[in-house]
Design a protein around this motif. Structure first.
Motif, mmCIF file in Angstrom:
data_model
loop_
_atom_site.group_PDB
_atom_site.id
_atom_site.type_symbol
_atom_site.label_atom_id
_atom_site.label_comp_id
_atom_site.label_asym_id
_atom_site.label_seq_id
_atom_site.Cartn_x
_atom_site.Cartn_y
_atom_site.Cartn_z
ATOM 1 N N GLY A 181 0.790 -1.222 0.000
ATOM 2 C CA GLY A 181 0.000 0.000 0.000
ATOM 3 C C GLY A 181 0.822 1.273 0.000
ATOM 4 N N SER A 182 2.103 1.163 0.332
ATOM 5 C CA SER A 182 2.947 2.359 0.398
ATOM 6 C C SER A 182 3.928 2.449 -0.772
ATOM 7 C CB SER A 182 3.733 2.368 1.718
ATOM 8 O OG SER A 182 4.597 1.246 1.797
ATOM 9 N N ILE A 214 2.045 -7.898 1.611
ATOM 10 C CA ILE A 214 0.702 -7.416 1.929
ATOM 11 C C ILE A 214 0.568 -7.416 3.444
ATOM 12 C CG2 ILE A 214 -1.771 -7.897 1.730
ATOM 13 C CD1 ILE A 214 -1.092 -9.245 -0.978
ATOM 14 N N GLN A 215 0.287 -6.262 4.003
ATOM 15 C CA GLN A 215 0.208 -6.123 5.453
ATOM 16 C C GLN A 215 -0.965 -6.924 6.011
ATOM 17 O OE1 GLN A 215 2.293 -4.310 7.670
ATOM 18 N NE2 GLN A 215 1.091 -5.517 9.119
ATOM 19 N N ALA A 220 -3.735 -15.232 10.740
ATOM 20 C CA ALA A 220 -3.479 -16.174 9.648
ATOM 21 C C ALA A 220 -2.016 -16.091 9.223
ATOM 22 C CB ALA A 220 -4.384 -15.868 8.458
ATOM 23 N N GLU A 221 -1.424 -17.243 8.928
ATOM 24 C CA GLU A 221 -0.007 -17.276 8.565
ATOM 25 C C GLU A 221 0.259 -16.674 7.195
ATOM 26 O OE1 GLU A 221 1.555 -21.178 8.884
ATOM 27 O OE2 GLU A 221 1.345 -21.294 11.064
ATOM 28 N N SER A 222 -0.698 -16.833 6.291
ATOM 29 C CA SER A 222 -0.460 -16.361 4.928
ATOM 30 C C SER A 222 -1.782 -16.168 4.204
ATOM 31 C CB SER A 222 0.406 -17.367 4.155
ATOM 32 O OG SER A 222 -0.271 -18.613 4.047
ATOM 33 N N LEU A 223 -1.696 -15.581 3.008
ATOM 34 C CA LEU A 223 -2.856 -15.396 2.142
ATOM 35 C C LEU A 223 -2.829 -16.418 1.015
ATOM 36 C CD1 LEU A 223 -3.140 -11.537 1.553
ATOM 37 C CD2 LEU A 223 -4.857 -12.992 2.618
ATOM 38 N N ASN A 224 -3.997 -16.812 0.557
ATOM 39 C CA ASN A 224 -4.082 -17.605 -0.658
ATOM 40 C C ASN A 224 -3.464 -16.809 -1.806
ATOM 41 O OD1 ASN A 224 -5.819 -17.964 -3.309
ATOM 42 N ND2 ASN A 224 -5.862 -19.917 -2.242
ATOM 43 N N ILE A 231 -5.257 -8.465 -4.529
ATOM 44 C CA ILE A 231 -4.932 -7.263 -3.751
ATOM 45 C C ILE A 231 -3.867 -6.439 -4.472
ATOM 46 C CG2 ILE A 231 -3.883 -6.445 -1.596
ATOM 47 C CD1 ILE A 231 -5.225 -8.885 -0.224
ATOM 48 N N ILE A 232 -2.860 -7.117 -4.998
ATOM 49 C CA ILE A 232 -1.790 -6.419 -5.719
ATOM 50 C C ILE A 232 -2.326 -5.780 -6.998
ATOM 51 C CG2 ILE A 232 0.357 -6.778 -7.007
ATOM 52 C CD1 ILE A 232 1.073 -8.889 -4.839
#
Length: 243
Positions: A181-182, A214-215, A220-224, A231-232
């Motif tokens: 995001g930054s 991704i913040q 949760a350990e991670s994102l799918n 998101i990206i």
């Protein structure tokens, strides 16, 4: 009409990548996705249907449910299957959008969802390492919900891919990079999305200019990987949302 035994054998073998490559064909199932392939003028060899949906697909070949079950890759087969031709795509080296490169993404459902998400954001092509799952795998095709007919998937090793776009800045997705995001992404950007379990390979990491993460705010350990890609892509849309 009865499908010949030789054709039934050939079509039923298309659940294997080696046979898809040999025959340059893949299977599409379900009314919605078959309507999408017709709508997009995607080249196909045959469409087989049961008699009860003849009015929806009048130019198709009627066959028995038993024959469709033999071709189908699903546990519960549809009333329609299409035998599509695998296209030969040309890389658009003048693409003005950021470029997405998948490094050894192994789950076909994830790949199909990524293809669908790229289509949503207006992309026309996707780049994949040669060990990324086949985009014409039936699960990938189903998960794409028809977007497979609008996204050109190119399988190319990273070194050759990078040579085609020497002016692009390369961003790699990691667990310890800068918050997505930054980051002020450049218009000429390559985003490398890594394997579901192992992330971006060490060989490719040597070529990365910037690490991206991704913040997270929960436990949760991670994102799918397909969610992370979405998101990206949303962040990348802020660079130039109209192109």
């Amino acid at each position: 009409m009865t499908i010949s035994n030789n054709d039934l054998k050939k079509y039923s073998s298309l659940n294997r990548k080696i046979k898809r490559k040999e025959h340059q064909l893949f299977v599409v199932e379900g009314e919605k996705i078959c309507k999408e392939l017709i709508k997009n003028d995607f080249e196909y060899e045959s469409i087989f249907i049961t008699k009860n949906i003849q009015n929806k697909f009048p130019l198709s070949t009627i066959c028995s449910k038993k024959e469709i079950r033999r071709i189908s890759h699903l546990k519960s087969s549809s009333n329609i299957v299409a035998i599509c031709k695998i296209p030969t795509y040309q890389i658009n080296s003048k693409d003005k959008k950021p470029l997405i490169y998948l490094d050894n993404v192994s789950d076909p459902g994830n790949l199909g969802t990524i293809i669908r998400t790229l289509d949503w954001f207006g992309y026309k092509q996707l780049f994949c390492s040669k060990n990324t799952v086949d985009c014409f795998n039936n699960k990938s095709v189903m998960a794409s919900m028809g977007s497979i007919f609008r996204i050109n998937c190119h399988y190319i090793d990273f070194d050759n891919f990078q040579k085609l776009f020497p002016e692009h800045t390369i961003y790699g997705t990691t667990m310890d990079g800068e918050n997505v995001g930054s980051i002020k992404f450049r218009k000429k950007s390559i985003i490398v999305i890594g394997n579901e379990s192992n992330g971006v390979s060490k060989e490719i990491m040597y070529n990365i200019n910037n690490n991206v993460r991704i913040q997270g705010y929960g436990k949760a350990e991670s994102l799918n990987v397909s969610v992370a890609t979405g998101i990206i892509l949303n962040e990348l849309a802020k660079i130039n949302p109209q192109k």
